[in-house]
Design a protein around this motif. Structure first.
Motif, PDB file in Angstrom:
ATOM      1  N   VAL A  46      50.942  -2.931 -84.687  1.00 59.93           N
ATOM      2  CA  VAL A  46      49.495  -2.730 -84.571  1.00 59.93           C
ATOM      3  C   VAL A  46      49.199  -1.347 -84.000  1.00 59.93           C
ATOM      4  O   VAL A  46      48.272  -0.657 -84.452  1.00 59.93           O
ATOM      5  CB  VAL A  46      48.858  -3.826 -83.694  1.00 59.93           C
ATOM      6  N   ALA A  47      49.987  -0.923 -83.008  1.00 62.31           N
ATOM      7  CA  ALA A  47      49.799   0.413 -82.436  1.00 62.31           C
ATOM      8  C   ALA A  47      50.032   1.485 -83.499  1.00 62.31           C
ATOM      9  O   ALA A  47      49.268   2.462 -83.594  1.00 62.31           O
ATOM     10  CB  ALA A  47      50.750   0.620 -81.259  1.00 62.31           C
ATOM     11  N   TRP A  48      51.081   1.321 -84.290  1.00 63.45           N
ATOM     12  CA  TRP A  48      51.374   2.265 -85.373  1.00 63.45           C
ATOM     13  C   TRP A  48      50.228   2.315 -86.379  1.00 63.45           C
ATOM     14  O   TRP A  48      49.732   3.388 -86.728  1.00 63.45           O
ATOM     15  CB  TRP A  48      52.682   1.860 -86.050  1.00 63.45           C
ATOM     16  N   PHE A  49      49.794   1.145 -86.852  1.00 66.08           N
ATOM     17  CA  PHE A  49      48.760   1.093 -87.881  1.00 66.08           C
ATOM     18  C   PHE A  49      47.457   1.695 -87.375  1.00 66.08           C
ATOM     19  O   PHE A  49      46.847   2.532 -88.045  1.00 66.08           O
ATOM     20  CB  PHE A  49      48.538  -0.355 -88.322  1.00 66.08           C
ATOM     21  N   GLN A  50      47.023   1.254 -86.187  1.00 65.07           N
ATOM     22  CA  GLN A  50      45.715   1.689 -85.702  1.00 65.07           C
ATOM     23  C   GLN A  50      45.707   3.160 -85.304  1.00 65.07           C
ATOM     24  O   GLN A  50      44.670   3.823 -85.373  1.00 65.07           O
ATOM     25  CB  GLN A  50      45.282   0.831 -84.512  1.00 65.07           C
ATOM     26  N   ALA A  51      46.856   3.691 -84.923  1.00 61.59           N
ATOM     27  CA  ALA A  51      46.929   5.102 -84.542  1.00 61.59           C
ATOM     28  C   ALA A  51      46.852   6.005 -85.763  1.00 61.59           C
ATOM     29  O   ALA A  51      46.131   7.010 -85.759  1.00 61.59           O
ATOM     30  CB  ALA A  51      48.212   5.376 -83.763  1.00 61.59           C
ATOM     31  N   VAL A  52      47.581   5.658 -86.827  1.00 65.75           N
ATOM     32  CA  VAL A  52      47.613   6.540 -87.993  1.00 65.75           C
ATOM     33  C   VAL A  52      46.367   6.409 -88.854  1.00 65.75           C
ATOM     34  O   VAL A  52      46.020   7.328 -89.602  1.00 65.75           O
ATOM     35  CB  VAL A  52      48.872   6.285 -88.853  1.00 65.75           C
ATOM     36  N   THR A  53      45.675   5.264 -88.791  1.00 67.54           N
ATOM     37  CA  THR A  53      44.476   5.087 -89.605  1.00 67.54           C
ATOM     38  C   THR A  53      43.260   5.806 -89.022  1.00 67.54           C
ATOM     39  O   THR A  53      42.271   6.019 -89.720  1.00 67.54           O
ATOM     40  CB  THR A  53      44.146   3.584 -89.759  1.00 67.54           C
ATOM     41  N   THR A  54      43.342   6.185 -87.759  1.00 72.60           N
ATOM     42  CA  THR A  54      42.161   6.702 -87.072  1.00 72.60           C
ATOM     43  C   THR A  54      41.710   8.053 -87.593  1.00 72.60           C
ATOM     44  O   THR A  54      40.516   8.327 -87.670  1.00 72.60           O
ATOM     45  CB  THR A  54      42.444   6.806 -85.550  1.00 72.60           C
ATOM     46  N   ARG A  55      42.636   8.927 -87.968  1.00 77.41           N
ATOM     47  CA  ARG A  55      42.234  10.259 -88.414  1.00 77.41           C
ATOM     48  C   ARG A  55      41.624  10.257 -89.807  1.00 77.41           C
ATOM     49  O   ARG A  55      40.909  11.184 -90.165  1.00 77.41           O
ATOM     50  CB  ARG A  55      43.432  11.210 -88.400  1.00 77.41           C
ATOM     51  N   THR A  56      41.930   9.234 -90.601  1.00 74.04           N
ATOM     52  CA  THR A  56      41.567   9.341 -92.010  1.00 74.04           C
ATOM     53  C   THR A  56      40.926   8.090 -92.589  1.00 74.04           C
ATOM     54  O   THR A  56      39.799   8.126 -93.068  1.00 74.04           O
ATOM     55  CB  THR A  56      42.817   9.672 -92.848  1.00 74.04           C
ATOM     56  N   ALA A  57      41.629   6.963 -92.553  1.00 74.56           N
ATOM     57  CA  ALA A  57      41.257   5.844 -93.419  1.00 74.56           C
ATOM     58  C   ALA A  57      40.170   4.938 -92.841  1.00 74.56           C
ATOM     59  O   ALA A  57      39.169   4.671 -93.491  1.00 74.56           O
ATOM     60  CB  ALA A  57      42.501   5.021 -93.752  1.00 74.56           C
TER      61      ALA A  57
END
Length: 434
Positions: free
Chosen positions: A257-268
């Motif tokens: 969840v930390a991985w997903f929510q961190a990488v989605t924040t800048r773009t998706a």
């Protein structure tokens, strides 16, 4: 009219067409207002993902298909799509379409534009097709072949175009522990956020790092650093939050969840946890990531990773008293540094004006408003639950910010590209700064 203004007008026309399409009786399961239709169309064309109607329940299957088409056109770029159509019909691409295409792709020259369009087509087809096939393994068992395949196709299109729309009411929260979804969806929007120029460079030079252009090196290195930093910070700040990461007993699921929510924040703008339950410190960090955004000539918004990196490099060079800005064995010209300053300044002003206007016209928590404006400008789509509470002036302001976040750099690029030769040279003056 200059090309950027023409492109902005075309995006406006597409938004109007989309709003009319969403008002058709078969597009929704219940009547929606023109305000709802216009907001949804604006969010789709600008590949933002903020919603005022539930995509999964209010929009019918036909409405979701219309939404997917709007997302694809907005993410791909109108002129890119037009050039692809002309090439498919065997028609020549004239000078005027190439001028518009250059502005749409944020390029400084018309060299190799048609080759870049070919790269774009290949990248889009490969990633979206592969994403749909892989996501089907997770969605078909839950929804059956028909709807499962449709959900896979929709999420693949939405992810690669960094739109953040989901046909599920809670978003991707039910799949927070699904390894396939947590791998495929982030890979899609990371790829879409890198930019087609990076893919063109990688395809041409393969794995030869030394031959990559400066832009590609900055994008790849900057993206890697931002991903590592954001994942570590989300895990650190939210690990024991019982409403977000702490809701999962398994350390592996928390890490996912930390991985997903961190990488989605800048773009998706997808979510696998409750964004409104994040700590204030995490929300502030998310605001900074949303403002940075993704890559140039990509489906992402924000000031762009290259802009942020050059701004940091320029700051370091100033304190080290260096007169030349360098990165990866290449120098960066003064004109590019000035463009970075202008883009950053205008972006900050736009965000502050948006926060002020919505705060003045709408009662609400300040952090919620700032988060919403940053999400709209960065065309991210994350929200702390404030979108549904917007009044009409607030909706209009968010729509304007989404639109400017998508097409604003095009208009700004026109003014930055207009060069005037001064006829008078003045003596240098001293200004005390800082």
């Amino acid at each position: 009219m200059p090309p950027p203004m023409i492109l902005a007008s075309l995006y406006g026309v597409l938004i109007a067409i989309g709003a009319g399409a969403f008002k058709l009786p078969f597009a929704t399961t219940e009547p929606i207002t023109w305000s709802d239709a216009l907001f949804t169309s604006t969010s789709a064309v600008t590949v933002t993902g903020l919603i005022v109607v539930d995509t999964g329940t209010v929009l019918s299957l036909w409405g979701q298909m219309i939404l997917a088409v709007m997302i694809q056109l907005g993410g791909l770029g109108l002129m890119t799509f037009a050039v692809l159509v002309l090439q498919a019909l065997g028609l020549p691409v004239g000078l005027t379409p190439q001028l518009y295409l250059r502005e749409d792709l944020n390029q400084t020259s018309m060299r190799n534009l048609t080759r870049l369009v070919g790269t774009i087509l290949r990248v889009v087809l490969v990633f979206e097709a592969a994403g749909a096939v892989l996501l089907a393994f997770s969605f078909v068992p839950d929804f059956g072949w028909g709807m499962g395949i449709w959900h896979a196709i929709f999420h693949s299109i939405s992810a690669f175009n960094n739109a953040g729309f989901s046909t599920f009411t809670p978003g991707l929260v039910p799949y927070s522990a699904d390894p396939l979804v947590n791998l495929v969806v982030p890979l899609l929007f990371i790829a879409g956020g890198l930019g087609y120029v990076v893919f063109s460079d990688v395809f041409r030079e393969r794995a030869k790092w030394s031959r990559y252009t400066l832009h590609t090196k900055i994008m790849l290195a900057g993206t890697a650093v931002l991903i590592l930093w954001s994942v570590a910070m989300v895990a650190l700040l939210e690990w024991n939050n019982p409403a977000t990461l702490g809701a999962h007993e398994s350390a592996g699921v928390r890490a996912m969840v930390a991985w997903f929510q961190a990488v989605t924040t800048r773009t998706a703008g997808f979510n696998t946890t409750d964004i409104g339950a994040l700590h204030d410190s995490t929300s502030v960090m998310f605001i900074s990531l949303m403002l940075i955004g993704g890559g140039s000539t990509s489906t992402a918004g924000g000031i762009k990773v290259t802009t942020f990196v050059i701004m940091i490099l320029a700051t370091i060079a100033f304190f080290r008293r260096r007169r030349e800005l360098t990165a990866f064995g290449r120098s960066i010209g003064l004109e590019q540094v000035l463009k970075v300053m202008a883009l950053t300044a205008i972006s900050v002003i736009l965000v502050f004006v948006g926060v002020f206007a919505i705060t003045a016209a709408h009662e609400g928590d300040f952090l919620d408003i700032a988060f919403e404006v940053a999400s709209a400008f960065g065309t991210v789509g994350l929200s702390r639950g404030f979108t549904g509470e917007l009044n009409e002036p607030g909706r209009l302001m968010i729509m304007a910010i989404m639109f400017l976040g998508r097409v604003g750099p095009l208009t700004l690029g026109f003014f930055l590209a207009t060069r005037t030769i001064p006829r008078v040279r003045y003596p240098e003056g001293q200004v005390h700064l800082g």
